[in-house]
Motif scaffolding. Structure first.
Motif, PDB file in Angstrom:
ATOM      1  N   UNK A  49      47.735 -24.418   3.703  1.00 14.30           N
ATOM      2  CA  UNK A  49      46.379 -24.025   3.356  1.00 14.30           C
ATOM      3  C   UNK A  49      46.351 -22.679   2.663  1.00 14.30           C
ATOM      4  N   UNK A  50      45.646 -22.637   1.528  1.00 15.13           N
ATOM      5  CA  UNK A  50      45.440 -21.403   0.764  1.00 15.13           C
ATOM      6  C   UNK A  50      43.986 -20.986   0.946  1.00 15.13           C
ATOM      7  N   UNK A  51      43.765 -19.720   1.240  1.00 15.65           N
ATOM      8  CA  UNK A  51      42.414 -19.210   1.504  1.00 15.65           C
ATOM      9  C   UNK A  51      41.809 -18.688   0.200  1.00 15.65           C
ATOM     10  N   UNK A  52      40.680 -19.282  -0.204  1.00 18.06           N
ATOM     11  CA  UNK A  52      39.980 -18.779  -1.388  1.00 18.06           C
ATOM     12  C   UNK A  52      38.784 -17.920  -0.997  1.00 18.06           C
ATOM     13  N   UNK A  53      38.284 -18.109   0.216  1.00 19.22           N
ATOM     14  CA  UNK A  53      37.191 -17.276   0.717  1.00 19.22           C
ATOM     15  C   UNK A  53      37.179 -17.332   2.234  1.00 19.22           C
ATOM     16  N   UNK A  54      36.988 -16.175   2.858  1.00 21.36           N
ATOM     17  CA  UNK A  54      36.871 -16.137   4.303  1.00 21.36           C
ATOM     18  C   UNK A  54      38.066 -15.501   4.981  1.00 21.36           C
ATOM     19  N   UNK A  55      38.061 -15.579   6.304  1.00 22.55           N
ATOM     20  CA  UNK A  55      39.101 -14.972   7.134  1.00 22.55           C
ATOM     21  C   UNK A  55      39.388 -15.906   8.307  1.00 22.55           C
ATOM     22  N   UNK A  56      40.671 -16.102   8.602  1.00 20.92           N
ATOM     23  CA  UNK A  56      41.102 -16.946   9.709  1.00 20.92           C
ATOM     24  C   UNK A  56      42.109 -16.190  10.552  1.00 20.92           C
ATOM     25  N   UNK A  57      42.358 -16.712  11.734  1.00 21.05           N
ATOM     26  CA  UNK A  57      43.424 -16.174  12.568  1.00 21.05           C
ATOM     27  C   UNK A  57      44.250 -17.327  13.106  1.00 21.05           C
ATOM     28  N   UNK A  58      45.552 -17.113  13.172  1.00 13.79           N
ATOM     29  CA  UNK A  58      46.481 -18.057  13.787  1.00 13.79           C
ATOM     30  C   UNK A  58      46.951 -17.411  15.079  1.00 13.79           C
ATOM     31  N   UNK A  59      46.815 -18.143  16.200  1.00 14.21           N
ATOM     32  CA  UNK A  59      47.133 -17.529  17.488  1.00 14.21           C
ATOM     33  C   UNK A  59      47.627 -18.563  18.481  1.00 14.21           C
ATOM     34  N   UNK A  60      48.273 -18.053  19.521  1.00 15.63           N
ATOM     35  CA  UNK A  60      48.678 -18.892  20.642  1.00 15.63           C
ATOM     36  C   UNK A  60      48.026 -18.327  21.900  1.00 15.63           C
ATOM     37  N   UNK A  61      48.019 -19.127  22.942  1.00  9.65           N
ATOM     38  CA  UNK A  61      47.464 -18.707  24.224  1.00  9.65           C
ATOM     39  C   UNK A  61      48.545 -18.953  25.280  1.00  9.65           C
ATOM     40  N   UNK A  62      48.848 -17.905  26.043  1.00 12.30           N
ATOM     41  CA  UNK A  62      49.894 -18.065  27.062  1.00 12.30           C
ATOM     42  C   UNK A  62      49.315 -18.668  28.345  1.00 12.30           C
ATOM     43  N   UNK A  63      50.177 -18.856  29.339  1.00  8.63           N
ATOM     44  CA  UNK A  63      49.770 -19.478  30.608  1.00  8.63           C
ATOM     45  C   UNK A  63      48.700 -18.685  31.356  1.00  8.63           C
ATOM     46  N   UNK A  64      48.607 -17.390  31.077  1.00  8.00           N
ATOM     47  CA  UNK A  64      47.607 -16.541  31.728  1.00  8.00           C
ATOM     48  C   UNK A  64      46.285 -16.537  30.960  1.00  8.00           C
ATOM     49  N   UNK A  65      46.236 -17.278  29.844  1.00 12.00           N
ATOM     50  CA  UNK A  65      45.017 -17.315  29.034  1.00 12.00           C
ATOM     51  C   UNK A  65      44.907 -16.177  28.034  1.00 12.00           C
ATOM     52  N   UNK A  66      45.978 -15.418  27.873  1.00  8.67           N
ATOM     53  CA  UNK A  66      45.976 -14.300  26.928  1.00  8.67           C
ATOM     54  C   UNK A  66      46.301 -14.803  25.526  1.00  8.67           C
TER      55      UNK A  66
END
Length: 192
Positions: A49-66
């Motif tokens: 995916x190429x972003x032409x407008x906007x802002x995204x985040x890629x993230x993971x969540x650990x077992x503690x919900x962090x």
């Protein structure tokens, strides 16, 4: 919508008008509203995916919900789970829109076809994958060797516009520190 993508590609390769037509046919537009997900953990990433407008985040969540933010992506950037995209394995990442987004996507068969029809695209993707690897390696090394202050200063130097676009608690999650600690760091550098 395709203008930014063509400009982005032109930083590394030159394209003929015919190649531009093939390229724009291969990429499909997608829109996301703020807080919509492009990808959920456990799904297979089927597009780059190429972003032409906007802002995204890629993230993971650990077992503690962090949450642990791996990447922010704004205009003129790529976002995705490359491991999942290339191997077909379930993604370990969530990708969420932090703003309304306009995106251009290409799937694996479309990319492979584009490599055959526009061979210089292989060169382009080799370059951006090399650059992504270097950035990832630098981030790992800085997380091991830099203080939180140094990581924050490095972040705002490299990505000056992101701090105004995303909540501070997410920047803290990207830097691997608490929001409270980030507040103390920011106060220390205000007015300098």
């Amino acid at each position: 919508m395709y203008t930014l993508l063509i400009q982005h590609l032109s930083k590394h390769i030159s394209l003929t008008n015919e190649e531009i037509i093939l390229l724009t046919a291969a990429f499909k537009p997608k829109r996301l509203k703020k807080k919509e997900f492009l990808l959920h953990q456990g799904e297979v990433s089927r597009q780059e995916t190429f972003v032409t407008q906007g802002c995204l985040r890629a993230f993971s969540v650990n077992d503690k919900g962090e949450e642990h933010i791996a990447q922010f992506a704004v205009e003129d950037w790529w976002v995705g789970d490359m491991y999942s995209f290339l191997t077909g394995a379930p993604s370990r990442l969530y990708i969420e829109a932090l703003e309304d987004c306009q995106l251009l996507q290409i799937d694996r068969p479309g990319l492979e076809d584009l490599y055959l029809r526009v061979p210089k695209m292989e060169r382009f993707f080799r370059i951006i994958i090399q650059n992504a690897f270097i950035a990832s390696q630098n981030r790992v090394l800085s997380s091991m060797s830099q203080t939180a202050d140094e990581r924050y200063l490095d972040f705002i130097r490299k990505y000056p516009n992101i701090e105004q676009r995303v909540p501070l608690y997410q920047i803290a999650a990207y830097l691997g520190i608490t929001p409270e600690f980030l507040s103390r760091i920011r106060k220390k550098f205000q007015g300098k």
